[in-house]
Design a protein around this motif. Structure first.
Motif, PDB file in Angstrom:
ATOM      1  N   THR A 271       0.840  -1.198   0.000  1.00  0.00           N
ATOM      2  CA  THR A 271       0.000   0.000   0.000  1.00  0.00           C
ATOM      3  C   THR A 271       0.876   1.249   0.000  1.00  0.00           C
ATOM      4  OG1 THR A 271      -1.746  -1.176   1.182  1.00  0.00           O
ATOM      5  CG2 THR A 271      -1.787   1.230   1.323  1.00  0.00           C
TER       6      THR A 271
ATOM      7  N   ASP B 115       1.221  -1.927 -10.369  1.00  0.00           N
ATOM      8  CA  ASP B 115       1.072  -2.541  -9.057  1.00  0.00           C
ATOM      9  C   ASP B 115       1.415  -4.014  -9.277  1.00  0.00           C
ATOM     10  OD1 ASP B 115       0.313  -3.818  -6.779  1.00  0.00           O
ATOM     11  OD2 ASP B 115      -1.600  -2.783  -6.548  1.00  0.00           O
TER      12      ASP B 115
ATOM     13  N   LYS C  92       4.186 -11.589   0.456  1.00  0.00           N
ATOM     14  CA  LYS C  92       3.083 -12.477   0.056  1.00  0.00           C
ATOM     15  C   LYS C  92       3.683 -13.846  -0.267  1.00  0.00           C
ATOM     16  CE  LYS C  92      -0.203  -8.922  -0.866  1.00  0.00           C
ATOM     17  NZ  LYS C  92      -0.862  -8.011  -1.765  1.00  0.00           N
TER      18      LYS C  92
HETATM   19  C1  LIG Z   1      -1.546  -6.987  -1.235  1.00  0.00           C
HETATM   20  C2  LIG Z   1      -1.622  -6.055  -2.354  1.00  0.00           C
HETATM   21  C3  LIG Z   1      -1.223  -4.734  -2.204  1.00  0.00           C
HETATM   22  C4  LIG Z   1      -0.887  -4.103  -0.862  1.00  0.00           C
HETATM   23  O1  LIG Z   1       0.087  -4.729  -0.156  1.00  0.00           O
HETATM   24  P1  LIG Z   1       0.134  -4.587   1.441  1.00  0.00           P
HETATM   25  O2  LIG Z   1       1.532  -4.996   1.734  1.00  0.00           O
HETATM   26  O3  LIG Z   1      -0.903  -5.529   1.945  1.00  0.00           O
HETATM   27  O4  LIG Z   1      -0.148  -3.173   1.790  1.00  0.00           O
HETATM   28  C5  LIG Z   1      -1.236  -3.922  -3.320  1.00  0.00           C
HETATM   29  N1  LIG Z   1      -1.636  -4.393  -4.514  1.00  0.00           N
HETATM   30  C6  LIG Z   1      -2.037  -5.658  -4.701  1.00  0.00           C
HETATM   31  C7  LIG Z   1      -2.442  -6.108  -6.061  1.00  0.00           C
HETATM   32  C8  LIG Z   1      -2.052  -6.530  -3.625  1.00  0.00           C
HETATM   33  O5  LIG Z   1      -2.460  -7.782  -3.805  1.00  0.00           O
END
Ligand SMILES: *Cc1c(COP(=O)(O)O)cnc(C)c1O
Length: 338
Positions: free
Chosen positions: A59, A166, A197
């Motif tokens: 984010t 993103d 992730k």
């Molecule tokens: C998880 C995610 C984010 C944000 O990541 P965080 O570390 O949870 O703030 C941004 N874009 C996408 C596509 C995501 O899946």
């Protein structure tokens, strides 16, 4: 627990914990943390950018990119389903005074180039200044084609827009296509990548861009309270995320496919097999199934799923092939009871 809610639940690997314990550190706000500096140099080099900035979340990486590209009264074009439109608290508008212009996402996750063209505002005092196109790859577990990215980049260039990715799960998109992450990031002026992730780091994302963008983003990061001190502790794990965890994502994709195939045989649910391209499986429950009861029964069997009639099941490092088989077995039993 076997946790299908998200790949964000992955725990750091033993190698990461060891690297964290031994990390050389310094004060990163002074630029003195050698482990952070090494991570940023490695990431810039691997993904083909002049600079990289280690930040605390995806984010934050997206917000910094939007605020570095756009000024007050500018706008960015993005998908209706874009994380940086829908799931980031409206941060660009709240903190950046930047207007989002969301556009429909097609079934494959893309935004029609004609929709993008049509949304670019003329240079006129009535309109916000259209400054940036923001795409997401993977989006809802789906991979945007390389041809599409090339066309989107050309459109942005011809119309004087910057283009941001993103790329929270760009590593999944690369592995699914058997290409390097840099083959995808080459089309963009800036990219955010989540390391926490599927790549298993406990904390952190990387923002990539040219020197000017990274220096602006560093200023905004400090203002937003994201300047971290001995951040080498977490950067040590983040380094292993990009060196050791990328290829392993193929296992998550295989597990997702296996999961989807096994679930497709169950009559009370619908699974869109064509949508299973990386580590996500979307399952539609029949109307008469109570999703809360279903989740409760599964929790008592050591399985976590998110609620709702449209289930998103995410495979990751801490879910094995055996866990998939266990899940499908328990899921079938649970469906009989709700
Ligand atoms: C998880 C995610 C984010 C944000 O990541 P965080 O570390 O949870 O703030 C941004 N874009 C996408 C596509 C995501 O899946």
């Amino acid at each position: 627990m076997i946790d299908f809610r998200s790949d964000t639940v992955t725990k750091p690997t033993p190698a990461m914990r060891a690297a964290m314990a031994q990390a050389e550190v310094g004060d990163d706000v002074y630029g003195d943390d050698p482990t952070v500096n090494h991570l940023q140099e490695m990431a810039a080099e691997m993904f083909g950018f002049d600079g990289a900035l280690f930040v605390c979340s995806g984010t934050q990486a997206n917000l910094l990119a939007l605020m570095a590209h756009c000024e007050r009264g500018d706008e960015y074009l993005c998908g209706q389903q874009a994380h940086n439109y829908k799931f980031e608290g409206g941060g660009a508008a709240v903190l950046g005074s930047i207007q989002p212009q969301p556009l429909s996402n097609q079934i494959d996750g893309s935004i029609l180039l004609s929709d993008i063209e049509a949304a670019i505002k003329p240079d006129d005092i009535h309109f916000a200044r259209t400054r940036l196109l923001s795409l997401e790859n993977t989006i809802g577990g789906k991979v945007l084609s390389q041809e599409y990215l090339a066309k989107a980049q050309a459109l942005a260039f011809n119309r004087g827009l910057k283009i941001h990715l993103d790329g929270a799960r760009v590593a999944n998109a690369a592995v699914a296509q058997g290409i390097a992450i840099a083959d995808i990031t080459q089309y963009f002026d800036s990219v955010s990548i989540c390391l926490s992730k599927g790549l298993c780091a406990p904390i952190g994302s990387i923002l990539l861009g040219d020197e000017r963008l990274i220096s602006k983003a560093t200023r905004w990061r400090k203002m937003l309270g994201g300047g971290m001190r001995q951040a080498g502790i977490i950067a040590a794990a983040a380094k292993l995320a990009i060196t050791d965890q990328v290829e392993r994502l193929a296992e998550d994709h295989d597990n997702a496919r296996l999961l989807a195939q096994l679930l497709a045989e169950i009559s009370e649910i619908t699974v869109d097999l064509a949508a299973v391209q990386t580590n996500m499986v979307f399952v539609q429950l029949a109307d008469d199934i109570n999703p809360t009861i279903l989740a409760d029964i599964l929790r008592r069997k050591g399985i976590l799923i998110s609620g709702g009639h449209n289930l998103r099941l995410v495979t990751h490092h801490d879910i094995s092939q055996q866990d998939i088989i266990t899940f499908v077995h328990e899921f079938k039993h649970a469906l009989l009871k709700c």
